[in-house]
Write an enzyme that holds these catalytic residues in place. Structure first.
Site, mmCIF file in Angstrom:
data_model
loop_
_atom_site.group_PDB
_atom_site.id
_atom_site.type_symbol
_atom_site.label_atom_id
_atom_site.label_comp_id
_atom_site.label_asym_id
_atom_site.label_seq_id
_atom_site.Cartn_x
_atom_site.Cartn_y
_atom_site.Cartn_z
ATOM 1 N N GLU A 1 17.217 10.130 61.133
ATOM 2 C CA GLU A 1 18.553 9.723 61.584
ATOM 3 C C GLU A 1 19.143 8.638 60.688
ATOM 4 O O GLU A 1 18.425 7.731 60.260
ATOM 5 C CB GLU A 1 18.410 9.190 63.015
ATOM 6 C CG GLU A 1 19.686 8.650 63.582
ATOM 7 C CD GLU A 1 19.458 7.955 64.914
ATOM 8 O OE1 GLU A 1 18.451 8.235 65.588
ATOM 9 O OE2 GLU A 1 20.297 7.117 65.270
ATOM 10 N N ARG B 1 25.379 13.305 66.140
ATOM 11 C CA ARG B 1 24.962 12.372 67.196
ATOM 12 C C ARG B 1 26.122 11.603 67.822
ATOM 13 O O ARG B 1 25.945 10.508 68.348
ATOM 14 C CB ARG B 1 23.930 11.393 66.609
ATOM 15 C CG ARG B 1 22.614 12.091 66.349
ATOM 16 C CD ARG B 1 21.506 11.181 65.918
ATOM 17 N NE ARG B 1 21.600 9.821 66.368
ATOM 18 C CZ ARG B 1 21.238 9.401 67.582
ATOM 19 N NH1 ARG B 1 20.757 10.239 68.459
ATOM 20 N NH2 ARG B 1 21.366 8.128 67.897
ATOM 21 N N HIS C 1 18.587 3.712 60.301
ATOM 22 C CA HIS C 1 19.675 2.769 60.596
ATOM 23 C C HIS C 1 20.473 2.414 59.344
ATOM 24 O O HIS C 1 20.843 1.246 59.129
ATOM 25 C CB HIS C 1 19.152 1.526 61.313
ATOM 26 C CG HIS C 1 19.953 1.189 62.530
ATOM 27 N ND1 HIS C 1 20.753 0.091 62.620
ATOM 28 C CD2 HIS C 1 20.098 1.848 63.687
ATOM 29 C CE1 HIS C 1 21.354 0.077 63.794
ATOM 30 N NE2 HIS C 1 20.973 1.140 64.471
ATOM 31 N N TRP D 1 23.386 -3.219 58.935
ATOM 32 C CA TRP D 1 22.434 -3.404 60.040
ATOM 33 C C TRP D 1 22.144 -2.064 60.686
ATOM 34 O O TRP D 1 22.996 -1.239 60.865
ATOM 35 C CB TRP D 1 22.981 -4.377 61.120
ATOM 36 C CG TRP D 1 21.906 -4.538 62.158
ATOM 37 C CD1 TRP D 1 20.741 -5.238 62.003
ATOM 38 C CD2 TRP D 1 21.847 -3.941 63.459
ATOM 39 N NE1 TRP D 1 19.963 -5.098 63.122
ATOM 40 C CE2 TRP D 1 20.621 -4.309 64.027
ATOM 41 C CE3 TRP D 1 22.711 -3.109 64.180
ATOM 42 C CZ2 TRP D 1 20.218 -3.886 65.299
ATOM 43 C CZ3 TRP D 1 22.331 -2.696 65.437
ATOM 44 C CH2 TRP D 1 21.078 -3.093 65.990
ATOM 45 N N ASP E 1 14.666 6.629 62.930
ATOM 46 C CA ASP E 1 16.022 6.136 62.662
ATOM 47 C C ASP E 1 15.958 5.142 61.497
ATOM 48 O O ASP E 1 15.348 4.073 61.624
ATOM 49 C CB ASP E 1 16.564 5.448 63.929
ATOM 50 C CG ASP E 1 18.032 5.098 63.832
ATOM 51 O OD1 ASP E 1 18.609 5.218 62.732
ATOM 52 O OD2 ASP E 1 18.612 4.695 64.865
ATOM 53 N N GLU F 1 26.372 8.339 65.329
ATOM 54 C CA GLU F 1 26.558 7.475 66.502
ATOM 55 C C GLU F 1 27.725 6.494 66.352
ATOM 56 O O GLU F 1 28.245 6.021 67.354
ATOM 57 C CB GLU F 1 25.264 6.740 66.848
ATOM 58 C CG GLU F 1 24.800 5.765 65.784
ATOM 59 C CD GLU F 1 23.464 5.120 66.124
ATOM 60 O OE1 GLU F 1 22.542 5.832 66.511
ATOM 61 O OE2 GLU F 1 23.380 3.895 65.997
ATOM 62 N N ASP G 1 23.331 0.497 75.049
ATOM 63 C CA ASP G 1 24.701 -0.032 75.140
ATOM 64 C C ASP G 1 25.702 1.039 75.568
ATOM 65 O O ASP G 1 26.889 0.734 75.735
ATOM 66 C CB ASP G 1 25.136 -0.683 73.822
ATOM 67 C CG ASP G 1 24.936 0.199 72.610
ATOM 68 O OD1 ASP G 1 23.774 0.484 72.277
ATOM 69 O OD2 ASP G 1 25.940 0.601 72.003
ATOM 70 N N TYR H 1 14.596 -3.406 62.720
ATOM 71 C CA TYR H 1 15.438 -2.616 63.614
ATOM 72 C C TYR H 1 14.561 -1.788 64.565
ATOM 73 O O TYR H 1 13.621 -1.125 64.119
ATOM 74 C CB TYR H 1 16.360 -1.647 62.829
ATOM 75 C CG TYR H 1 16.882 -0.585 63.747
ATOM 76 C CD1 TYR H 1 17.928 -0.876 64.619
ATOM 77 C CD2 TYR H 1 16.270 0.659 63.854
ATOM 78 C CE1 TYR H 1 18.352 0.051 65.549
ATOM 79 C CE2 TYR H 1 16.691 1.591 64.772
ATOM 80 C CZ TYR H 1 17.727 1.275 65.618
ATOM 81 O OH TYR H 1 18.125 2.182 66.551
ATOM 82 N N ARG I 1 10.733 9.050 69.146
ATOM 83 C CA ARG I 1 11.222 8.348 67.957
ATOM 84 C C ARG I 1 10.268 7.195 67.668
ATOM 85 O O ARG I 1 10.005 6.375 68.554
ATOM 86 C CB ARG I 1 12.637 7.810 68.225
ATOM 87 C CG ARG I 1 13.272 7.168 67.013
ATOM 88 C CD ARG I 1 14.600 6.512 67.340
ATOM 89 N NE ARG I 1 14.418 5.107 67.679
ATOM 90 C CZ ARG I 1 15.409 4.211 67.718
ATOM 91 N NH1 ARG I 1 16.655 4.576 67.453
ATOM 92 N NH2 ARG I 1 15.173 2.963 68.028
ATOM 93 N N GLU J 1 18.883 11.556 73.112
ATOM 94 C CA GLU J 1 18.140 10.289 73.012
ATOM 95 C C GLU J 1 18.055 9.655 74.403
ATOM 96 O O GLU J 1 19.018 9.672 75.166
ATOM 97 C CB GLU J 1 18.897 9.343 72.058
ATOM 98 C CG GLU J 1 18.204 8.020 71.860
ATOM 99 C CD GLU J 1 18.965 7.099 70.906
ATOM 100 O OE1 GLU J 1 20.177 7.317 70.690
ATOM 101 O OE2 GLU J 1 18.343 6.153 70.396
HETATM 102 O O1 KDG Z 1 25.084 -0.688 69.416
HETATM 103 C C1 KDG Z 1 24.214 -0.266 68.424
HETATM 104 C C2 KDG Z 1 23.089 0.569 68.996
HETATM 105 O O2 KDG Z 1 23.566 1.522 69.885
HETATM 106 C C3 KDG Z 1 22.288 1.244 67.906
HETATM 107 O O3 KDG Z 1 21.695 0.267 67.115
HETATM 108 C C4 KDG Z 1 21.223 2.157 68.499
HETATM 109 O O4 KDG Z 1 20.831 3.229 66.409
HETATM 110 C C5 KDG Z 1 20.738 3.232 67.621
HETATM 111 C C6 KDG Z 1 20.118 4.397 68.257
HETATM 112 O O5 KDG Z 1 19.841 5.366 67.544
HETATM 113 O O6 KDG Z 1 19.913 4.389 69.468
HETATM 114 MG MG MG Z 2 20.625 5.220 65.613
#
Ligand code: KDG
Ligand code: MG
Length: 405
Positions: A238, A285, A214, A405, A212, A264, A318, A159, A147, A341
Site C-alpha cells: 500500500e 483504497r 505510507h 508522513w 503499508d 486513502e 480516524d 509509522y 497487515r 481494512e
Molecule cells: O489520518 C491518517 C491515517 O488514517 C492513516 O495514517 C492510516 O495509512 C493509514 C492506513 O492505511 O490505515
Molecule cells: Mg495507509
C-alpha cells in the site's frame, strides 16, 4: 420530504470525529461522517457557514442533484475539506433514503454480492517478533489477512507502530502540536524483508499478508521493494510512493508484479483516474468520508471494475463508525470488492457514542438488515467528550529535511 435542519457535531471519544445529522420535516434523519484527521474544525466551519444554509428546504430524496449542486455549483472543486463535507451530507441522505424504503443501503445499491465482508487486521510491534505475535493472535481469532508493520531499528518512532507503547498512534485525541518522527529509507530496507521472511516461515503460505509503506519511498525505491517482497506473496503493497504525479506508478509497474494499492488520501475520481485506467494499481483504497460519500464511491467502484481494479476501503481509526457502516454497505454490494481494512469496532466510549450492529466472525464482517446505514449517534453521550485539538505527526529525514508522513 424536505430537509428541515442540519446539525454538525464534533466530539472526541478517544479521538476526534465530525458527525452530520440531516433532519427532515417527516422526522426521519440521516447520519454522515465528515472527519478530516487534524483539520476537523475546518470541515465544521465549512459545513455550518457554507453548505448547510444552501440545503434547508431541499428534497432529501435528491441525492444526486444535491451532490452535483455541492460539487459543480461551488466552483472551487475537489479538496479534502470540501469533499468530506459533501460526503457527510451524501451519506446522511442515503441513510434517509434507506429508512424511507425500509431497506439497508446495500439493497438500494443493487443488493448483496457476497456472504460477508473480508477484513484485514493490523499487527504492529516494536520488534519483528512482537509484530508476529500480534499477527498470531489475529490468526487465532479467525482473521485470514494481516497487515504487518514493525519498528525500524534506529528510528525514534515508525509509522503504524505503538510508539510510546501506550497509545495506538491514530487513537490519540490530544496532540496539541504535531509530533515529529524520523525517517530513513536505508534503515527501513534493513528491516522490511526480514519481517516478511519471518512471517512466511512462522505462518506458512495460507495467511494473506499486507504492508503499508505510507508513501515514504521514491518510485524507483518502491520498485526495488516490490521486487524484494514478490516472493512473500503479499495481497498488496500500500502507498508505495506518492502519486500526485500518477506517472510515478508507471515506474513501479515496469519493475515488479507485486499488487499495488493506493487512494486513502484521494478526494475524487480524478485523483485515481489514470492509475485505474492504465491498470497501474490493483486495489483502490478511497474512503467514503474523504472522496465524496457513497455516491462518489459507487462511481469510482464501477469505473474501477472495468479495469480489473478491486476496492479496499481505508479503515483507519480516524474514519468514524458511520464511515465504516457506509463502507460495509458498499462492500456488501460491490461486484469488485477486494478487502476492508479493519482496526476493531472502537473503544468503549466510541461504542457509547455510535451504536451499530455489525458482527465480526472468522475474519469477516456482517451487516444487520437495519434500514439505512444501520447506525445511531447518541448526542448526549457525544457531549461528554468535547473536541481536543490534535495533529498527525510530521516526518523528517535524519538530516532534518521534511519528508512524507
Ligand atoms: O489520518 C491518517 C491515517 O488514517 C492513516 O495514517 C492510516 O495509512 C493509514 C492506513 O492505511 O490505515
Ligand atoms: Mg495507509
Amino acid at each position: 420530504m424536505k430537509i428541515k435542519q442540519i446539525k454538525v457535531f464534533i466530539c472526541s471519544p478517544g479521538r476526534n470525529f465530525v458527525t452530520v445529522k440531516v433532519i427532515t420535516d417527516s422526522g426521519l434523519y440521516g447520519l454522515g461522517d465528515a472527519t478530516v484527521n487534524g483539520r476537523e474544525m475546518a470541515v465544521v466551519t465549512y459545513l455550518e457557514e457554507h453548505l448547510v444554509p444552501c440545503l434547508i428546504g431541499r428534497s432529501a430524496h435528491d441525492i444526486e442533484d444535491i451532490w452535483q449542486y455541492l460539487y459543480k455549483g461551488v466552483y472551487w472543486r475537489k479538496g479534502a475539506i470540501n469533499m468530506a463535507a459533501i460526503a457527510a451530507i451524501d451519506m446522511a441522505l442515503w441513510d434517509i433514503k434507506g429508512k424511507v424504503a425500509g431497506l439497508p443501503v446495500y439493497q438500494l445499491l443493487g443488493g448483496r454480492s457476497r456472504r460477508g465482508v473480508t477484513l484485514y487486521a493490523h499487527a504492529n510491534g516494536e520488534t519483528i517478533e512482537t509484530t508476529l505475535d500480534m499477527a498470531e493472535e489475529h490468526i487465532k481469532q479467525g482473521f485470514k489477512a494481516i497487515r504487518l508493520q514493525s519498528a525500524v531499528p534506529g528510528l525514534n518512532v515508525t509509522y503504524g507502530v505503538l510508539g510510546d507503547k501506550k497509545d495506538y498512534y491514530e487513537l490519540q485525541g490530544n496532540r496539541p502540536l504535531p509530533p515529529e518522527e524520523d525517517w530513513s529509507t536505508h534503515k527501513y530496507f534493513n528491516m522490511v524483508e526480514d519481517l516478511f521472511r519471518q512471517a512466511r516461515e512462522r505462518f506458512g503460505n495460507d495467511v494473506q499478508l499486507l504492508h503499508d509503506v505510507h508513501s515514504r519511498l521514491t518510485p524507483i525505491e518502491s520498485a526495488r521493494l516490490g521486487k524484494l517482497l514478490e516472493k512473500y506473496n503479499l495481497l498488496f503493497l500500500e502507498d508505495a510512493s506518492m502519486a500526485e504525479n500518477q506517472d510515478n506508478y508507471k515506474v513501479i509497474r515496469q519493475h515488479t508484479t507485486i499488487p499495488l494499492a493506493i487512494g486513502e488520501t484521494y478526494n475524487t475520481i480524478w485523483d485515481c483516474k489514470d492509475l485505474i485506467q492504465n491498470q497501474l494499481i490493483d486495489y483502490i483504497r478511497v474512503a467514503a468520508t474523504h472522496a465524496g460519500g457513497i455516491t462518489a464511491l459507487r462511481r469510482i467502484t464501477d469505473f474501477a471494475s472495468v479495469y480489473n481494479v478491486k476496492t479496499a476501503p481505508h479503515g483507519a481509526p480516524d474514519l468514524s463508525p458511520i464511515c465504516f457502516a457506509a463502507h460495509m454497505h458498499l462492500n456488501t454490494w460491490a461486484p469488485n470488492f477486494g478487502i476492508q481494512e479493519f482496526v476493531g469496532l472502537g473503544n468503549e466510549q466510541i461504542r457509547q457514542v455510535f451504536q451499530q450492529d455489525i458482527q465480526i466472525k472468522d475474519g469477516m464482517a456482517h451487516l444487520s438488515d437495519a434500514p439505512g446505514l444501520g447506525i445511531e449517534f447518541d448526542e448526549s453521550a457525544a457531549k461528554e467528550y468535547p473536541y481536543r485539538r490534535s495533529y498527525l505527526p510530521v516526518s523528517r529525514l535524519e538530516d532534518g529535511t521534511v519528508w512524507n508522513w
